[in-house]
Design a protein around this motif. Structure first.
Motif, PDB file in Angstrom:
ATOM      1  N   LEU A  15       0.813  -1.205   0.000  1.00 39.05           N
ATOM      2  CA  LEU A  15       0.000   0.000   0.000  1.00 39.05           C
ATOM      3  C   LEU A  15       0.848   1.256   0.000  1.00 39.05           C
ATOM      4  O   LEU A  15       0.471   2.275  -0.572  1.00 39.05           O
ATOM      5  N   ALA A  16       2.017   1.184   0.624  1.00 36.58           N
ATOM      6  CA  ALA A  16       2.916   2.339   0.619  1.00 36.58           C
ATOM      7  C   ALA A  16       3.360   2.650  -0.796  1.00 36.58           C
ATOM      8  O   ALA A  16       3.431   3.811  -1.205  1.00 36.58           O
ATOM      9  N   LEU A  17       3.673   1.616  -1.553  1.00 41.23           N
ATOM     10  CA  LEU A  17       4.116   1.825  -2.927  1.00 41.23           C
ATOM     11  C   LEU A  17       3.003   2.433  -3.771  1.00 41.23           C
ATOM     12  O   LEU A  17       3.244   3.174  -4.721  1.00 41.23           O
ATOM     13  N   LEU A  18       1.767   2.115  -3.426  1.00 43.38           N
ATOM     14  CA  LEU A  18       0.628   2.648  -4.167  1.00 43.38           C
ATOM     15  C   LEU A  18       0.181   4.000  -3.626  1.00 43.38           C
ATOM     16  O   LEU A  18      -0.798   4.571  -4.111  1.00 43.38           O
ATOM     17  N   ALA A  19       0.911   4.492  -2.624  1.00 51.84           N
ATOM     18  CA  ALA A  19       0.596   5.786  -2.003  1.00 51.84           C
ATOM     19  C   ALA A  19      -0.793   5.794  -1.391  1.00 51.84           C
ATOM     20  O   ALA A  19      -1.471   6.808  -1.337  1.00 51.84           O
ATOM     21  N   ALA A  20      -1.245   4.640  -0.913  1.00 50.06           N
ATOM     22  CA  ALA A  20      -2.543   4.532  -0.257  1.00 50.06           C
ATOM     23  C   ALA A  20      -2.321   4.407   1.235  1.00 50.06           C
ATOM     24  O   ALA A  20      -1.283   3.937   1.687  1.00 50.06           O
ATOM     25  N   PRO A  21      -3.279   4.830   2.048  1.00 56.53           N
ATOM     26  CA  PRO A  21      -3.112   4.711   3.494  1.00 56.53           C
ATOM     27  C   PRO A  21      -3.096   3.268   3.939  1.00 56.53           C
ATOM     28  O   PRO A  21      -3.740   2.404   3.355  1.00 56.53           O
ATOM     29  N   VAL A  22      -2.335   3.001   4.996  1.00 61.17           N
ATOM     30  CA  VAL A  22      -2.260   1.656   5.547  1.00 61.17           C
ATOM     31  C   VAL A  22      -3.418   1.462   6.515  1.00 61.17           C
ATOM     32  O   VAL A  22      -3.626   2.247   7.416  1.00 61.17           O
ATOM     33  N   ALA A  23      -4.161   0.378   6.313  1.00 61.40           N
ATOM     34  CA  ALA A  23      -5.280   0.074   7.199  1.00 61.40           C
ATOM     35  C   ALA A  23      -4.996  -1.264   7.860  1.00 61.40           C
ATOM     36  O   ALA A  23      -5.075  -2.312   7.235  1.00 61.40           O
ATOM     37  N   ALA A  24      -4.614  -1.237   9.108  1.00 60.61           N
ATOM     38  CA  ALA A  24      -4.268  -2.470   9.810  1.00 60.61           C
ATOM     39  C   ALA A  24      -5.497  -2.999  10.538  1.00 60.61           C
ATOM     40  O   ALA A  24      -6.215  -2.259  11.187  1.00 60.61           O
ATOM     41  N   HIS A  25      -5.752  -4.293  10.422  1.00 59.03           N
ATOM     42  CA  HIS A  25      -6.819  -4.914  11.181  1.00 59.03           C
ATOM     43  C   HIS A  25      -6.425  -4.947  12.642  1.00 59.03           C
ATOM     44  O   HIS A  25      -5.261  -5.062  12.990  1.00 59.03           O
ATOM     45  N   ALA A  26      -7.422  -4.891  13.499  1.00 57.54           N
ATOM     46  CA  ALA A  26      -7.144  -4.811  14.927  1.00 57.54           C
ATOM     47  C   ALA A  26      -6.278  -5.971  15.402  1.00 57.54           C
ATOM     48  O   ALA A  26      -5.370  -5.808  16.193  1.00 57.54           O
ATOM     49  N   GLN A  27      -6.560  -7.169  14.867  1.00 56.89           N
ATOM     50  CA  GLN A  27      -5.815  -8.320  15.344  1.00 56.89           C
ATOM     51  C   GLN A  27      -4.375  -8.324  14.846  1.00 56.89           C
ATOM     52  O   GLN A  27      -3.542  -9.084  15.347  1.00 56.89           O
ATOM     53  N   CYS A  53      14.249  16.277  23.391  1.00 58.47           N
ATOM     54  CA  CYS A  53      14.823  15.103  22.724  1.00 58.47           C
ATOM     55  C   CYS A  53      14.834  15.237  21.211  1.00 58.47           C
ATOM     56  O   CYS A  53      15.400  14.397  20.519  1.00 58.47           O
ATOM     57  N   GLN A  54      14.193  16.287  20.690  1.00 54.88           N
ATOM     58  CA  GLN A  54      14.123  16.525  19.246  1.00 54.88           C
ATOM     59  C   GLN A  54      13.572  15.303  18.514  1.00 54.88           C
ATOM     60  O   GLN A  54      14.148  14.803  17.552  1.00 54.88           O
ATOM     61  N   ARG A  55      12.412  14.849  18.976  1.00 53.55           N
ATOM     62  CA  ARG A  55      11.721  13.761  18.276  1.00 53.55           C
ATOM     63  C   ARG A  55      10.919  14.368  17.138  1.00 53.55           C
ATOM     64  O   ARG A  55      10.004  15.154  17.362  1.00 53.55           O
ATOM     65  N   SER A  56      11.266  13.958  15.933  1.00 48.96           N
ATOM     66  CA  SER A  56      10.693  14.584  14.750  1.00 48.96           C
ATOM     67  C   SER A  56       9.593  13.732  14.128  1.00 48.96           C
ATOM     68  O   SER A  56       9.696  12.502  14.074  1.00 48.96           O
ATOM     69  N   THR A  57       8.592  14.409  13.628  1.00 47.60           N
ATOM     70  CA  THR A  57       7.530  13.722  12.885  1.00 47.60           C
ATOM     71  C   THR A  57       8.038  13.221  11.538  1.00 47.60           C
ATOM     72  O   THR A  57       7.386  12.401  10.897  1.00 47.60           O
ATOM     73  N   LYS A  58       9.214  13.701  11.124  1.00 48.36           N
ATOM     74  CA  LYS A  58       9.796  13.278   9.852  1.00 48.36           C
ATOM     75  C   LYS A  58      10.960  12.305  10.029  1.00 48.36           C
ATOM     76  O   LYS A  58      11.620  11.943   9.051  1.00 48.36           O
ATOM     77  N   ALA A  59      11.207  11.880  11.259  1.00 52.02           N
ATOM     78  CA  ALA A  59      12.235  10.875  11.515  1.00 52.02           C
ATOM     79  C   ALA A  59      11.778   9.525  10.983  1.00 52.02           C
ATOM     80  O   ALA A  59      10.572   9.234  10.928  1.00 52.02           O
ATOM     81  N   HIS A  60      12.730   8.668  10.621  1.00 54.21           N
ATOM     82  CA  HIS A  60      12.330   7.391  10.019  1.00 54.21           C
ATOM     83  C   HIS A  60      11.468   6.529  10.937  1.00 54.21           C
ATOM     84  O   HIS A  60      10.586   5.816  10.422  1.00 54.21           O
ATOM     85  N   PRO A  61      11.630   6.547  12.273  1.00 52.98           N
ATOM     86  CA  PRO A  61      10.691   5.756  13.073  1.00 52.98           C
ATOM     87  C   PRO A  61       9.245   6.247  12.947  1.00 52.98           C
ATOM     88  O   PRO A  61       8.316   5.425  12.874  1.00 52.98           O
ATOM     89  N   SER A  62       9.052   7.561  12.924  1.00 55.19           N
ATOM     90  CA  SER A  62       7.699   8.093  12.748  1.00 55.19           C
ATOM     91  C   SER A  62       7.123   7.694  11.399  1.00 55.19           C
ATOM     92  O   SER A  62       5.945   7.304  11.280  1.00 55.19           O
ATOM     93  N   LEU A  63       7.947   7.780  10.364  1.00 54.41           N
ATOM     94  CA  LEU A  63       7.507   7.413   9.023  1.00 54.41           C
ATOM     95  C   LEU A  63       7.201   5.924   8.944  1.00 54.41           C
ATOM     96  O   LEU A  63       6.216   5.514   8.315  1.00 54.41           O
ATOM     97  N   LEU A  64       8.032   5.101   9.577  1.00 59.69           N
ATOM     98  CA  LEU A  64       7.820   3.662   9.564  1.00 59.69           C
ATOM     99  C   LEU A  64       6.532   3.292  10.289  1.00 59.69           C
ATOM    100  O   LEU A  64       5.761   2.443   9.809  1.00 59.69           O
ATOM    101  N   ALA A  65       6.282   3.917  11.417  1.00 57.17           N
ATOM    102  CA  ALA A  65       5.055   3.638  12.159  1.00 57.17           C
ATOM    103  C   ALA A  65       3.826   3.946  11.314  1.00 57.17           C
ATOM    104  O   ALA A  65       2.837   3.192  11.314  1.00 57.17           O
ATOM    105  N   ALA A  66       3.888   5.048  10.572  1.00 52.08           N
ATOM    106  CA  ALA A  66       2.774   5.404   9.704  1.00 52.08           C
ATOM    107  C   ALA A  66       2.607   4.391   8.575  1.00 52.08           C
ATOM    108  O   ALA A  66       1.484   4.011   8.223  1.00 52.08           O
ATOM    109  N   GLU A  67       3.717   3.944   7.996  1.00 51.34           N
ATOM    110  CA  GLU A  67       3.653   2.958   6.912  1.00 51.34           C
ATOM    111  C   GLU A  67       3.017   1.648   7.382  1.00 51.34           C
ATOM    112  O   GLU A  67       2.252   1.022   6.648  1.00 51.34           O
TER     113      GLU A  67
END
Length: 259
Positions: A15-27, A53-67
C-alpha cells in the motif's frame, strides 16, 4: 526469533508503494517501540514533538510507524548513550512489543567531539578520531551487548532492527565549515564511520538482530555532495545529522527492506 505478522508487513509495503493509506486490522496491530539517539529521534529533520529530545515527525521511526499502521511508542532521544537507553528508554518495552528499532553508539565513542575537532581551524583532529575508534573497538561492544540483552529480556518476541550511521562526507572537496575540513580529514572521518558500522553490525548479529547499513543509501548524498541528505556545518539547524530527506529516502527504505 519472532517475526512480525507477515500479512501486516506485506500489506503495509504494498500500500505504501501505491501511495494509499495503511489500514491495519485490529488483530494485526503492530506494537512498535523506537529507541536510540539523535539519528533515531530525528534531530535535524524537524518539526519536533519533543523539543528536549528533538523527536521529529519526519524521523524514520515516525515514518515507519505510519507505513505499518503501528501503535507507536517513540522514546529515542537526541544525545542519548547506551547508558541512557538502559536508564530511560527500555522501560517502554513489554512482552507485547512486536517491533523495536534502535540506533545507538555514536555518542558513546565521542563522535561529536571528533567532528568538532575537525571543524576547528588549525586543529589536528586525528587524535580525537583515533580515540573514538579506540572506544568503538574496545568499549562499545560490551555496552551494545548490555542494551541488546535488555531488549531481549523485556521484549522477548519482538523483531529487533538495529540501524547504523552513514558516512558523513563526500570527501571530494572542502566545501564545509569554510573549508576547514580537508579532504584527508573527511576521508579519515569516513574510515572511522566504517569501523563504527562494523562494530554495531557484529554486536547486532551476535543477538540475531537485523542490522540496517545505510552507507550505500547515503552514498552520493553526503555533506559536500550535490544533493546532500545531511546537514553540514550550520548555525540554524543540527549540524552533521540527516535532513528530512535522509530519513525519507535513506533510512526508511533500508529499514523496510530489513523487515
Amino acid at each position: 526469533m519472532h517475526r512480525l505478522p507477515r500479512a501486516a508487513i506485506v500489506a503495509a509495503a504494498t500500500l505504501a508503494l501505491l501511495a494509499a493509506p495503511v489500514a491495519a486490522h485490529a488483530q494485526d496491530t503492530i506494537h512498535y517501540v523506537a529507541l536510540g539517539d539523535s539519528y533515531s529521534s530525528g534531530s535535524g529533520a524537524g518539526p519536533y514533538q519533543d523539543a528536549a529530545c528533538q523527536r521529529s515527525t519526519k524521523a524514520h521511526p515516525s515514518l515507519l510507524a505510519a507505513e505499518l499502521g503501528a501503535e507507536f511508542t517513540f522514546v529515542a532521544c537526541g544525545g542519548a548513550t547506551t547508558d541512557d537507553v538502559l536508564a530511560e528508554q527500555v522501560q517502554a518495552l513489554t512482552a507485547e512489543t512486536d517491533l523495536v528499532t534502535i540506533g545507538i553508539g555514536g555518542n558513546d565513542i565521542g563522535w561529536t567531539e571528533a567532528i568538532t575537532a575537525c571543524i576547528t581551524p588549525f586543529k589536528n583532529c586525528y587524535p580525537a578520531i583515533q580515540e573514538a575508534e579506540r572506544k568503538a573497538a574496545e568499549e562499545l561492544p560490551a555496552k551494545l551487548d548490555a542494551v541488546y540483552t535488555e531488549i531481549e529480556t523485556r521484549a522477548p518476541d519482538a523483531e529487533v532492527v538495529v540501524t547504523g550511521y552513514p558516512r558523513l562526507f563526500a570527501a571530494r572537496n572542502t566545501c564545509d565549515a569554510l573549508g576547514s575540513i580537508s579532504i584527508a580529514e573527511q576521508q579519515r572521518m569516513n574510515t572511522g564511520a566504517d569501523l563504527l558500522s562494523a562494530v554495531i553490525e557484529e554486536a547486532a548479529a551476535a543477538h540475531g538482530f537485523a542490522y540496517v547499513d545505510v552507507r550505500d543509501e547515503f552514498t552520493g548524498h553526503e555533506v559536500c555532495s550535490a544533493q546532500p541528505w545531511l546537514h553540514g556545518f550550520t548555525l540554524t539547524d543540527v549540524p552533521y545529522h540527516p535532513k528530512a530527506s535522509g530519513h525519507l529516502a535513506g533510512y526508511l527504505p533500508a529499514v523496510l527492506g530489513a523487515l
